[in-house]
Design an enzyme around this catalytic site. Structure first.
Site, PDB file in Angstrom:
ATOM      1  N   TYR A 230      -5.711   7.669  -0.593  1.00  0.00           N
ATOM      2  CA  TYR A 230      -4.463   8.428  -0.941  1.00  0.00           C
ATOM      3  C   TYR A 230      -4.645   8.462  -2.140  1.00  0.00           C
ATOM      4  O   TYR A 230      -4.204   7.210  -3.023  1.00  0.00           O
ATOM      5  CB  TYR A 230      -3.307   8.390  -0.523  1.00  0.00           C
ATOM      6  CG  TYR A 230      -3.337   8.926   1.173  1.00  0.00           C
ATOM      7  CD1 TYR A 230      -3.441   9.718   1.248  1.00  0.00           C
ATOM      8  CD2 TYR A 230      -3.302   7.134   1.716  1.00  0.00           C
ATOM      9  CE1 TYR A 230      -3.199   9.602   3.131  1.00  0.00           C
ATOM     10  CE2 TYR A 230      -3.439   7.489   2.941  1.00  0.00           C
ATOM     11  CZ  TYR A 230      -3.089   8.403   3.813  1.00  0.00           C
ATOM     12  OH  TYR A 230      -3.577   8.472   5.337  1.00  0.00           O
TER      13      TYR A 230
ATOM     14  N   GLY B  63      -0.364   8.170   8.809  1.00  0.00           N
ATOM     15  CA  GLY B  63       0.172   7.397   9.907  1.00  0.00           C
ATOM     16  C   GLY B  63      -0.700   7.849  11.418  1.00  0.00           C
ATOM     17  O   GLY B  63      -1.048   7.089  13.026  1.00  0.00           O
TER      18      GLY B  63
END
Length: 547
Positions: A229, A324
């Protein structure tokens, strides 16, 4: 002279009939078709797209979902299709790939999971998993119709009428079903037709995705990333490996409120963004595609999960950030929760009231799962990990530890149990996932989880020997499948580690009743007396909405 009838005078052809129609052929819808077929219900599946997904999209299936695929006999088939990145473990937050890591998200080791489950995480791309599920559904007799749009749904006391269009031929048709599962995506047309709203943050960011080839070995410095990310002044996005070698996809955010649009992403601009994300202004790379449609990351939960005969599942019921890897697995677990209930109601074994437990059980799980995904997304957007750490539940707890606080089980006295429990120290209480206990059987090692799937199961401690007889009496009275197993140091199913009673919270000689979906629905406080036989029957009547 004979006069031809006008179209209004021509008798309409009776609609086709199906016990269940599934709208949506993504992971949740195709899984619902497989699960229903496993329980003897051959559904009809309608999907508006001409084929399964061509984009990787979801890339990870959690171990709880793999337990479900194991139960219906496709675990190994799914594992065989796993991604080239299946050995990767790292989820990192960086300013650039060559720079320092801001956060490395914690993850469970295979050894940690092995104490909780006989399965593991499986990294398989959505465009690989969907064809596997579609093939299995067809093998099991499901009527799968891609390139078919649902134009209208009309619900009455006896069923649902669906009007459809074959997008290949333009032919219109009608289907009548006893029940409908709407698994038709985050913008669910069926949910819109039902005027079911949604609540939550809504759209969080707009993105474009594009594939590229590049040698990132130096930037990775030996890391095996599932995703990186990236957040810096020039680019906010995610770098994801495709082949674990030279092919990558990057998802880049853009901001319409700043005057930005998907049209800004020219080939030249895409090259600039990749270099900014990697942190190498001279990185040689080859863009593969720069014309993919824009998409968004959102956080929403449907205001209702069901009407009388239509059930909303998967992204139609809840959409969340991919941080997640909760989204796909949560939707597939919706389908597993619903499939056995629909099968028993259609067979007349359960009352229609059983279906009300779907929303009661799954909606709170969706709310918490979206919340956890949002906490992880906040870190992606630049928030310090320490600011959310006290609210963050680890992936193993979220995967295995959620419990139902109300639904199709006999709750024990006292206040409702917590929504989340520690899967390393399970309670075995009604409403919780039945814990994994390693066993030795006549055919070798197995898990308690391998005993669940088709019908109800009674697990009894071997200190009492009347449970099988009592289970047979209850099954005969109610006309259902109930299989009893005795577990102990010298039983046919040997408790290899001596942990069965502890993990299920049972007294000596006690027993526990487990639903077809592997959740505990009743637990005894006795050791197999005649009164306990009545308790089994009463518990099943309650669960099946027959009391």
């Amino acid at each position: 002279m004979r006069q031809d009838k006008t179209p209004e005078q021509t008798p309409r052809q009776a609609p086709e009939q199906a016990p269940v129609v599934i709208v949506g052929g993504g992971l949740s819808g195709l899984s619902a078709a497989v699960f229903l077929a496993f329980h003897g219900v051959r559904a009809t599946l309608l999907e508006r797209h001409p084929d399964t997904s061509t984009h990787p999209k979801a890339r990870a299936i959690n171990p709880r979902t793999m337990e479900l695929y194991r139960a219906v006999g496709i675990e190994e088939r799914v594992r065989a299709g796993r991604s080239p990145i299946s050995g990767n473990t790292d989820l990192v937050h960086v300013e650039t790939l060559v720079g320092d890591e801001r956060v490395r998200m914690p993850h469970a080791s295979p050894e940690d999971i092995r104490r909780i489950s006989p399965t593991q995480w499986t990294l398989i791309d959505q465009n690989q998993l969907e064809p596997i599920l579609r093939a299995r559904a067809v093998e099991e007799g499901v009527d799968v119709r891609f390139h078919t749009r649902v134009d209208a749904v009309a619900e009455d006391a006896d069923g649902v009428l669906l009007r459809t269009t074959d997008l290949g031929t333009g032919e219109r048709g009608e289907l009548r079903a006893s029940y409908v599962v709407a698994a038709d995506g985050s913008r669910s047309p069926v949910r819109e037709m039902l005027s079911i709203g949604a609540h939550g943050r809504g759209t969080l960011t707009h993105l474009v995705s594009f594939f590229f080839e590049a040698d990132l070995e130096a930037a990775l410095r030996g890391r095996k990333i599932i995703a990186a990310y990236v957040n810096n002044p020039e680019v906010r996005g995610t770098i994801i490996p495709i082949d674990n070698d030279r092919r990558w996809v990057i998802n880049v955010s853009f901001f319409p409120e700043r005057g930005q649009s998907a049209d800004d992403f020219t080939g030249e601009r895409c090259v600039e963004l990749v270099r900014a994300a990697v942190g190498d202004p001279d990185l040689p790379l080859k863009p593969e595609s720069v014309d993919m449609p824009a998409w968004d990351i959102s956080a929403r939960v449907a205001d209702a999960f069901a009407t009388r005969r239509i059930f909303v599942a998967g992204d139609a019921a809840h959409v969340m950030p991919p941080t997640g890897a909760f989204g796909a697995s949560t939707g597939i677990q919706d389908a597993y929760n619903l499939a056995w209930k629909l099968a028993l109601v259609l067979a007349g074994t359960a009352g229609p009231g059983l279906l009300a437990s779907y929303a009661a059980e799954r909606a709170p799980v969706a709310e918490e799962t979206v919340r956890q995904a949002m906490l992880r997304f906040a870190v992606r957007e630049g928030k310090r990990f320490g600011e959310v750490a006290d609210q963050l539940l680890d992936e193993t707890t979220m995967t295995f530890g959620y419990c139902y606080q109300a639904g199709a089980f006999v709750a024990e006295s006292g206040a409702p149990g917590a929504l989340i429990e520690d899967p390393e120290a399970p309670t075995g209480r009604p409403g919780a996932r039945a814990p994994h206990v390693p066993l030795d059987g006549e055919r070798g090692p197995l898990s308690t989880l391998d005993l669940f799937g088709r019908g109800f199961v009674l697990l009894a401690d071997s200190a009492a020997d009347r449970w099988a007889e009592l289970a047979d009496q209850a099954a005969a009275e109610l006309g259902l499948t109930l299989t009893a197993h005795t577990i102990g140091p010298d039983a046919a199913l040997r408790d290899r580690e001596g942990r069965f009673r502890q993990r299920y919270g049972l007294p000596a000689g006690g027993a526990v009743l487990v639903r077809p979906d592997g959740f505990v629905c009743w637990r005894s406080a006795t050791d197999g007396t005649d009164a306990a036989g009545d308790e089994i029957t009463a518990a099943l009547r309650h669960v099946l909405a027959r009391d």
